[in-house]
Scaffold this active site. Sequence first.
Site, PDB file in Angstrom:
ATOM      1  N   SER A  13       0.833  -1.191  -0.064  1.00 38.54           N
ATOM      2  CA  SER A  13      -0.055   0.029   0.004  1.00 38.54           C
ATOM      3  C   SER A  13       0.969   1.176   0.056  1.00 38.54           C
ATOM      4  CB  SER A  13      -0.813   0.045   1.211  1.00 38.54           C
ATOM      5  OG  SER A  13      -1.542   1.182   1.514  1.00 38.54           O
ATOM      6  N   TYR A  19      -1.637  -0.284  10.148  1.00 38.74           N
ATOM      7  CA  TYR A  19      -1.706  -0.732   8.877  1.00 38.74           C
ATOM      8  C   TYR A  19      -0.513  -0.530   8.068  1.00 38.74           C
ATOM      9  CZ  TYR A  19      -3.996  -1.687   4.239  1.00 38.74           C
ATOM     10  OH  TYR A  19      -4.036  -1.975   3.009  1.00 38.74           O
TER      11      TYR A  19
END
Length: 250
Positions: A145, A159
């Site tokens: 990501s 995350y």
Amino acid sequence: MAHDKILLVTGGSRGIGAAVVERAAIDGYRICINYQRNRAAAEAVQARVAACGGEAMIHAADVADEAAVVAMFAAIDQRFGPLTHLVNNAAVLETQMRVADMDAARLQRVLACNVIGSFLCCREAIRRMSIRHGGAGGVIVNVSSAAARLGSAGEYVDYAASKGAIDTLTTGLAKEVGPEGIRVNAVRPAFIETAMHASGGEPGRVARIAPQLPMGRGGQPAEVAATIVWLLSEAASYVCGAHVDMAGGL
């Protein structure tokens, strides 16, 4: 590479994973759609594969559970034969929160799925793909990501940190198994229109952030899937250890 293209997509029942499954099916891959809980969603993706003439199996497994991962790969062996391609896509995102408010249980959930799960699936894939283990080579694409670069301050640094680990896994593993016939790459999407944002407590997050992006819009799962399937293909035969950013220019 083996003639049969056998692909596992973890978290393949929704979002980017489902888009990868559908795109890869058109390209002739036989696919295992991994999911954790939502069997109906996995079956719906399987049906779309069948509708375009492809072949897919579904398999429920929590990728953070070592025994479940081993069993899933054994099931693929039995149905299709040894895996040739892997997309590590399964990931969890917890509610937006500052680090000062996070507890260990949350961190363990995020890191277990996003990091340990990816390592375990890579391990089992390598044991089947590597020429060192008698395989014929293969390809691994890790879904990281842009959060790994951007940090996700005030939202989900945990995350982001888990995806930073995926970046490092990609770099190290590409060097480790490149000589054994396995290409390892990563995509780093962000601001993609998927249901994951609802897991973070803000379903409309992409719409909020879109005006700040150079491209002025969020991305679609199909756009990410097209890049992933390209990385899986022989068209990307000299790409190894790459991190492809897909975050609208940010």
